[in-house]
Write a protein that holds these residues in place. Structure first.
Motif, PDB file in Angstrom:
ATOM      1  N   ARG A 118       9.212   2.699  -7.410  1.00 10.38           N
ATOM      2  CA  ARG A 118       9.331   4.074  -6.928  1.00 10.38           C
ATOM      3  C   ARG A 118       8.225   4.403  -5.939  1.00 10.38           C
ATOM      4  N   GLU A 119       8.477   5.484  -5.179  1.00 15.09           N
ATOM      5  CA  GLU A 119       7.478   6.014  -4.254  1.00 15.09           C
ATOM      6  C   GLU A 119       7.420   7.536  -4.374  1.00 15.09           C
ATOM      7  N   PRO A 120       6.214   8.108  -4.142  1.00 12.66           N
ATOM      8  CA  PRO A 120       4.965   7.368  -4.024  1.00 12.66           C
ATOM      9  C   PRO A 120       4.625   6.717  -5.360  1.00 12.66           C
ATOM     10  N   GLY A 138      -1.051   3.080  -5.765  1.00 13.17           N
ATOM     11  CA  GLY A 138      -0.027   4.054  -5.408  1.00 13.17           C
ATOM     12  C   GLY A 138       0.182   5.120  -6.470  1.00 13.17           C
ATOM     13  N   ARG A 184      -0.009   9.046  -6.145  1.00 13.29           N
ATOM     14  CA  ARG A 184       1.111   9.882  -6.610  1.00 13.29           C
ATOM     15  C   ARG A 184       0.605  11.073  -7.420  1.00 13.29           C
ATOM     16  N   SER A 202       0.089   4.916   0.195  1.00 12.88           N
ATOM     17  CA  SER A 202       0.778   4.404  -0.986  1.00 12.88           C
ATOM     18  C   SER A 202       1.856   3.395  -0.602  1.00 12.88           C
ATOM     19  N   ARG A 203       2.608   3.719   0.452  1.00 16.06           N
ATOM     20  CA  ARG A 203       3.716   2.863   0.881  1.00 16.06           C
ATOM     21  C   ARG A 203       3.234   1.515   1.412  1.00 16.06           C
ATOM     22  N   HIS A 211       2.332  -0.594  -1.443  1.00 21.08           N
ATOM     23  CA  HIS A 211       3.561  -0.913  -2.182  1.00 21.08           C
ATOM     24  C   HIS A 211       4.321  -2.062  -1.515  1.00 21.08           C
ATOM     25  N   CYS A 259      14.489   0.865  -5.041  1.00 24.74           N
ATOM     26  CA  CYS A 259      13.339   1.748  -4.887  1.00 24.74           C
ATOM     27  C   CYS A 259      13.752   3.222  -4.869  1.00 24.74           C
ATOM     28  N   PHE A 284      11.763   6.111  -0.207  1.00 22.67           N
ATOM     29  CA  PHE A 284      11.061   5.269   0.759  1.00 22.67           C
ATOM     30  C   PHE A 284      10.766   6.161   1.966  1.00 22.67           C
TER      31      PHE A 284
END
Length: 229
Positions: free
Chosen positions: A43-45, A51, A55, A78-79, A82, A99, A102
């Motif tokens: 997952r993001e963030p 990361g 988050r 964060s990305r 990741h 994911c 994004f």
């Protein structure tokens, strides 16, 4: 699609908070695993130790005074980690990466919601993500008011269950209806621009109907073969 047959597949889920994307991602992961496929769910963030710290900072309601550009920079920090630590290695090993959010989320929330526009988001994506794009993006289209209300109810229920205030994922949910309207419109613009990659799914249907539609799309758009050994 990549011309490298050994490369894995990168599938992302997008949509407003409360649209049900996290649930649908997990359901798809279950289907793919049942077919003998190797699946990485992330997952993001977030997605990495670094990361997840970012988050917590980004989504905590106690985070005040964060400028839109600082928010944008943190999303990409964060990305970048990741991609380096999780996504690229998993794809190189032939895994399917699912994911939850994004760069499309950043373009929708920071570009649209925060009014930064698409240009800085796409520029940072080229520089920090080396232009990595999902093979397929499932964009769950939902009613703005209903999605936000559902997300807020979820967090209130979690807070009551845990007997404490739950900050995670509340900061964005406190934004105005106009903010989420801009996010929604930005998502639709991305879908129109990236029609080969982004598939719109009506998230207003039942969870079972939505799941069936997503499985159909994945089977049609992404060539997946179960391991035979």
């Amino acid at each position: 699609m990549s011309s490298q047959s050994h490369r894995g597949r990168f599938i992302t889920f997008e949509g407003l908070d409360g649209c049900g994307k996290s649930t649908q991602l997990e359901k798809l992961a279950g289907v793919l695993k049942a077919q003998g496929l190797s699946v990485v769910v992330t997952r993001e963030p977030g997605g990495t130790a670094t990361g997840e710290k970012i988050r917590r900072l980004l989504l905590d309601t106690s985070t005040h005074g964060l400028s839109p550009m600082a928010e944008l920079a943190l999303m990409f920090a964060s990305r970048a980690q990741h991609i380096t630590e999780v996504i690229q290695p998993a794809l190189a090993e032939g895994h399917i990466v699912l994911c939850d959010r994004f760069t499309d989320s950043t373009e929708a929330y920071q570009g649209g919601g925060r009014k930064l526009g698409s240009e800085p988001v796409l520029a940072l994506h080229r520089i920090l993500c080396h232009g990595l794009q999902p093979d397929l993006t499932i964009l769950m289209d939902s009613d703005v008011a209903a999605s936000v209300e559902r997300a807020r109810r979820r967090n209130k229920a979690d807070a009551a269950k845990n007997g404490r205030a739950r900050h995670d994922e509340n900061r964005f949910e406190q934004e105005s209806r106009a903010f989420f309207g801009r996010v929604h419109n930005a998502y639709l613009a991305i879908a129109a621009r990236e029609s080969q990659r982004v598939v719109l799914v009506d998230a207003r249907r039942t969870a079972a109907e939505t799941h069936a539609r997503i499985v159909e799309i994945v089977r049609r758009k992404v060539r997946l073969a179960a391991k035979t050994a």
